[in-house]
Design a protein around this motif. Structure first.
Motif, short mmCIF file in Angstrom:
data_model
loop_
_atom_site.label_atom_id
_atom_site.label_comp_id
_atom_site.label_asym_id
_atom_site.label_seq_id
_atom_site.Cartn_x
_atom_site.Cartn_y
_atom_site.Cartn_z
N ALA A 55 0.79 -1.12 0.04
CA ALA A 55 0.03 0.06 0.02
C ALA A 55 0.77 1.33 -0.16
N THR A 85 -1.48 5.64 -0.52
CA THR A 85 -2.81 5.19 -0.11
C THR A 85 -4.01 6.13 -0.71
N SER A 86 -3.55 7.01 -1.54
CA SER A 86 -4.69 7.84 -2.33
C SER A 86 -5.17 7.42 -3.43
N ASP A 110 -7.02 3.92 -5.45
CA ASP A 110 -8.05 3.10 -5.13
C ASP A 110 -7.29 1.51 -4.56
N LYS A 167 -5.60 1.89 -1.00
CA LYS A 167 -6.64 1.83 -0.26
C LYS A 167 -7.09 0.69 0.00
N PHE A 169 -4.65 -1.22 2.01
CA PHE A 169 -4.30 -0.66 3.41
C PHE A 169 -5.42 -1.51 4.05
N LYS A 170 -6.60 -1.52 3.59
CA LYS A 170 -7.86 -2.12 4.41
C LYS A 170 -7.68 -3.63 4.60
N SER A 210 -0.69 6.70 8.09
CA SER A 210 -1.59 7.02 7.05
C SER A 210 -2.55 8.33 7.31
N ASP A 231 -9.11 16.67 2.88
CA ASP A 231 -9.59 15.32 2.70
C ASP A 231 -10.69 14.85 2.83
N ASP A 281 -11.78 11.95 3.36
CA ASP A 281 -11.78 10.77 4.32
C ASP A 281 -11.33 11.16 5.75
N GLU A 318 -13.53 9.04 8.30
CA GLU A 318 -13.10 7.80 8.27
C GLU A 318 -11.61 7.51 8.95
N LYS A 335 -10.57 5.51 12.43
CA LYS A 335 -9.40 4.69 12.42
C LYS A 335 -8.63 5.32 13.83
#
Length: 847
Positions: free
Chosen positions: A752, A757-758, A760, A763, A766-767, A797, A805, A807, A810, A814
């Motif tokens: 990742a 991580t930007s 798809d 990401k 990373f998930k 991250s 951003d 996200d 989210e 985290k």
């Protein structure tokens, strides 16, 4: 009063001396034949015969046939090199009216020899009428405790003696019987002297079981023998595992300022680390643990000492073990290259030892409580303690236990370590300390009539010769050498025996010893063990016997001279059920193996491997085979961390080449039976993936096109993922599955990072990494590595997010999870990490 009446020797200062057989007898005028007959059978070191009416020499000859009398009538007849095991030295100090002035002076000089005595001095005969001799002993022999065997006259002794005398009023025969009982109990390994509880009998079956994996420091080890011979001293210098006699007599120099105490946090304002006496620190810690009233969940304590190769950690731990045992704490030291720590047998032994101590206290009407049990694990036991969760299992007992663990690390890793109860021991040594070490050994040898030791100027030259040389280059960029400091302590044996005094001479010394072996089979065995030693391994003899081109019988068919040469290199160890297959061979020290391997196989650098390949080819799925190759995989895997030098994509480093050859050399059916092997082979491919990321970040350092590097990276990730998923499906108690999922998460985090991580895909990876991280923590909520990696990767991250951003919600979620994991980690680390929480939120940059 000048005397203290005693009826029980076990509660007096005389007890230790009797156990150690440090006993001397002074026969005064007035002693009877019956008294001397009852006493002469005891293991006296010296006897002063001042009774004109008795011939002690003749009585000894007629009664004790095990040792003969050695009569000393004149001072010039005496000498230091005295075989205590064969003879009893008898000083003739009888006073006669016909003695000339010269004879009287000679007798006085023989009496003055009491100044060199230690331990216990017993006077038998007319004490009150011969007070001058007793007073002389008190003045000259500060290191002795005096017992007077006089049923009638002791109460009339003078009150002006320098210190308290012990008075035994039950007769010489009763005293002799009490001594014999104590000596016999000292020879029984199941009878131990615990703190405030002498003569406690442990469960013999539990002691036998635990002794398969640990060395119990009982009376036989902690008690100093009366003498040591040259062979035993040389064995100690050559780092033999059975050289306990030299340790108990104080042969090793106590390095009181060699150890560093690591701070709780990095502090750039502190220029010099705090130097401490590690033995004193641990003794204070265990005494404090004994005094404290704690909940069962808080009674386990752990001390970590990080050490470099050649730092003298084994010597330090042995000195510590003897001191702990002498203080009365039940003490265990791990055996060399342990395969196991004994599991339930260890737990049952600890419980029994503490319960026996408590029962003694209750029988005596004394205090209740719990006596701490001390466990010391040497650096070669790190694999076992990590894999089998020794600290966790000990903590679960709810007993007072102090665990001291030595962990071998490179200098760079040691520099980064901080935290409570963490110490560091380095391999370098200052000239002044080395000179003191030499002076100590010289004094020890002179005292025990051993061969001469180099003088101060020679020790200074020895230090200068080694200190002037740095680490030899390993040959490839990115390689990591085994030792980065001159091997002062490793070089002591060849320096003392043959005056070898610099690094190049040391390598030549071991190479000449190896080349002089008169058998090609022996040379190859030593070569194999040298390579295994570099990786911290011992080799099961049964594996060695399967070598296709080697006659292992050469080891036990060698003559005495060849055996002596082999002993320079090879040590033997045995554990578990005592069968032929449980013998293992090991290099006496990894640095010696490194010296030798550099001379024999210079092209392989500091990570040789070819000598091991025939052994790997002959492996089976037997327990000792899986232990051997699993430990090898683990030792390699320790070189594949974020802090390790990166691999290269252009040319193999020596470590890269060795790791690939070793993993490829292990038969597939063996890999399929070992989660450990698959796990660490996967880590190898992750380290190649890191090399790809490094090349992408610094494209000027590679000739490969970016797309080619990306393809290599994807291939290495795929191989690592495949191996780790296979590892997770193998049943293997030696490797926690939580560790495998943690490494699988790491592989996804690394990919990742490369993808970004930007993106798809980034990401998504990373998930996936977080999912695997959750699985690691679910399988072991106390896995500190998994908790720390979870927190670190989320911080990385989130701290990289742009303020606009989308996200951020989210990210907050985290961060909430990461904070929870951080608090779990902080509880494991005694609260030290609590101070990191503000940093956590500031890194997140969220108001």
């Amino acid at each position: 009063m000048a005397f203290e009446k005693i009826t029980d020797l076990s509660v007096t200062p005389a007890y230790g001396a009797i156990k150690r057989r440090e006993m001397s007898l002074w026969v005064l005028p007035g002693a009877t034949n019956a008294e001397i007959i009852s006493l002469v059978g005891l293991p006296w070191v010296n006897i002063w015969d001042a009774a004109p009416e008795i011939d002690v020499s003749s009585l000894l000859e007629s009664i004790d046939n095990t040792r003969r009398p050695f009569k000393v009538a004149r001072p010039e007849q005496d000498h230091n090199n005295f075989p205590v095991s064969e003879c009893v030295r008898i000083y003739d100090v009888k006073q006669r009216e016909t003695d000339s002035l010269k004879q009287k002076r000679a007798i006085d000089r023989l009496k003055d020899r009491i100044e060199e005595s230690n331990g216990l001095l017993c006077f038998v005969g007319g004490a009150q009428k011969n007070w001058d001799d007793i007073h002389l002993a008190q003045e000259l022999a500060d290191g002795v405790d005096i017992v007077i065997l006089d049923a009638e006259e002791a109460p009339g002794l003078s009150d002006d003696c320098p210190k308290t005398l012990l008075w035994w009023d039950r007769g010489a025969e009763s005293f002799a019987n009490a001594c014999k009982t104590m000596i016999e109990s000292a020879d029984d390994p199941g009878i131990v002297d615990l703190k405030d509880a002498p003569g406690v009998r442990l469960n013999s079956q539990l002691l036998e079981d635990v002794s398969k994996y640990w060395t119990f420091i009982g009376k036989a080890i902690a008690t100093s023998p009366a003498a040591i011979d040259q062979e035993s001293f040389d064995t100690f210098l050559n780092s033999d595992d059975d050289a306990w006699a030299a340790y108990s007599m104080g042969a090793p120099y106590r390095r009181r300022t060699a150890c560093e105490k690591k701070p709780k946090k990095q502090d750039e304002s502190v220029k010099e680390p705090k130097k401490v006496d590690f033995i004193h620190e641990v003794l204070e810690r265990v005494r404090r643990l004994e005094r404290e009233h704690l909940e069962p969940t808080e009674q386990f304590r752990q001390v970590l000492i990080f050490c470099e190769p050649g730092s003298g950690i084994t010597t330090l731990l042995r000195q510590l073990a003897i001191e702990l045992a002498r203080q009365g704490f039940p003490t265990l030291l791990s055996k060399p290259f342990p395969k196991s720590f004994g599991g339930r047998s260890l737990e049952h032994f600890i419980i029994d030892a503490q319960d026996q101590w408590l029962r003694y206290q209750q029988d005596q009407g004394n205090k209740t409580g719990m006596l701490p049990c001390c466990l010391l694990v040497d650096a070669d036991g790190e694999t076992t303690s990590a894999d089998q969760g020794l600290p966790r299992s000990l903590q679960a007992l709810g007993r007072k236990i102090l665990l001291v663990r030595a962990l071998e690390r490179s200098r760079g890793e040691i520099e980064e370590k901080t935290g409570t109860n963490i110490y560091a021991l380095r391999s370098d040594i200052q000239e002044g300390e080395l000179v003191k070490l030499g002076a100590h050994l010289k004094s020890f040898c002179e005292k025990n009539a051993l061969a001469s030791i180099p003088g101060e100027e020679e020790w200074r030259a020895f230090h200068e010769g080694l200190a002037s040389l740095g680490k030899p280059p390993s040959g490839m960029p990115g390689d990591e050498a085994i030792s980065t400091a001159p091997p002062f302590l490793i070089g002591i044996y060849p320096f003392i025996k043959e005056r070898v005094s610099d690094n190049n001479s040391l390598e030549q010394y071991y190479y000449r010893k190896w080349a002089a072996l008169d058998s090609d089979d022996l040379k190859e065995i030593v070569r194999i063990l040298a390579v295994a030693g570099i990786y911290g391994l011992s080799v099961p003899f049964d594996i060695l016997r399967r070598h296709p081109d080697l006659d292992s019988s050469a080891l036990y068919g060698a003559n005495k001279e060849t055996t002596r040469m082999i002993d320079v290199f090879i040590g033997w160890s045995r554990q578990g059920h005592l069968t032929r297959d449980d013998w293992c061979l090991h290099m006496r020290h990894a640095v010696i193996g490194l010296f030798l391997s550099r001379m024999i196989d210079p092209s392989e650098g500091d990570f040789p491997f070819r000598a091991l390949l025939p052994l790997l080819k002959g492996l089976s799925t037997k327990e000792e085979d899986l232990w051997f190759v699993g430990t090898l995989a683990y030792r390699l895997g320790r070189r594949f961390t974020h802090r390790s030098p990166p691999f290269t994509l252009e040319t193999d480093t020596t470590l890269q080449r060795a790791a690939r050859a070793i993993f490829n050399g292990i038969p597939n059916f063996v890999k399929e039976a070992s989660r450990t092997i698959r796990h660490h082979q996967g880590r190898y491919h992750i380290h190649v993936l890191r090399a790809c990321i490094h090349a992408l970040e610094k494209p000027e350092q590679t000739t490969l096109a970016r797309d080619d590097v990306v393809d290599i990276a994807r291939g290495e990730f795929g191989r690592a993922k495949e191996l780790l998923e296979m590892a997770s499906e193998i049943r293997d108690e030696g490797e926690p599955i939580s560790n495998v999922f943690n490494t699988l998460a790491m592989a996804h985090f690394e990919l990742a990072k490369m993808l970004g991580t930007s993106s798809d895909e980034g990401k998504g990876r990373f998930k996936e990494a977080l999912d695997h991280q959750e699985r690691a923590i679910k399988n072991d909520p106390s896995n500190g590595h998994a908790l720390r990696q979870y927190v670190d990767k989320i911080l990385e991250s989130v701290s990289s997010l742009d303020e606009a951003d989308t996200d951020r919600e989210e990210a907050l979620d985290k961060l909430g999870k990461a904070e929870s994991r951080l608090r779990c980690l902080s509880r494991q680390l005694s609260g030290d990490v609590q101070d990191e929480l503000p940093t956590f939120w500031s890194l997140a940059r969220i108001s």
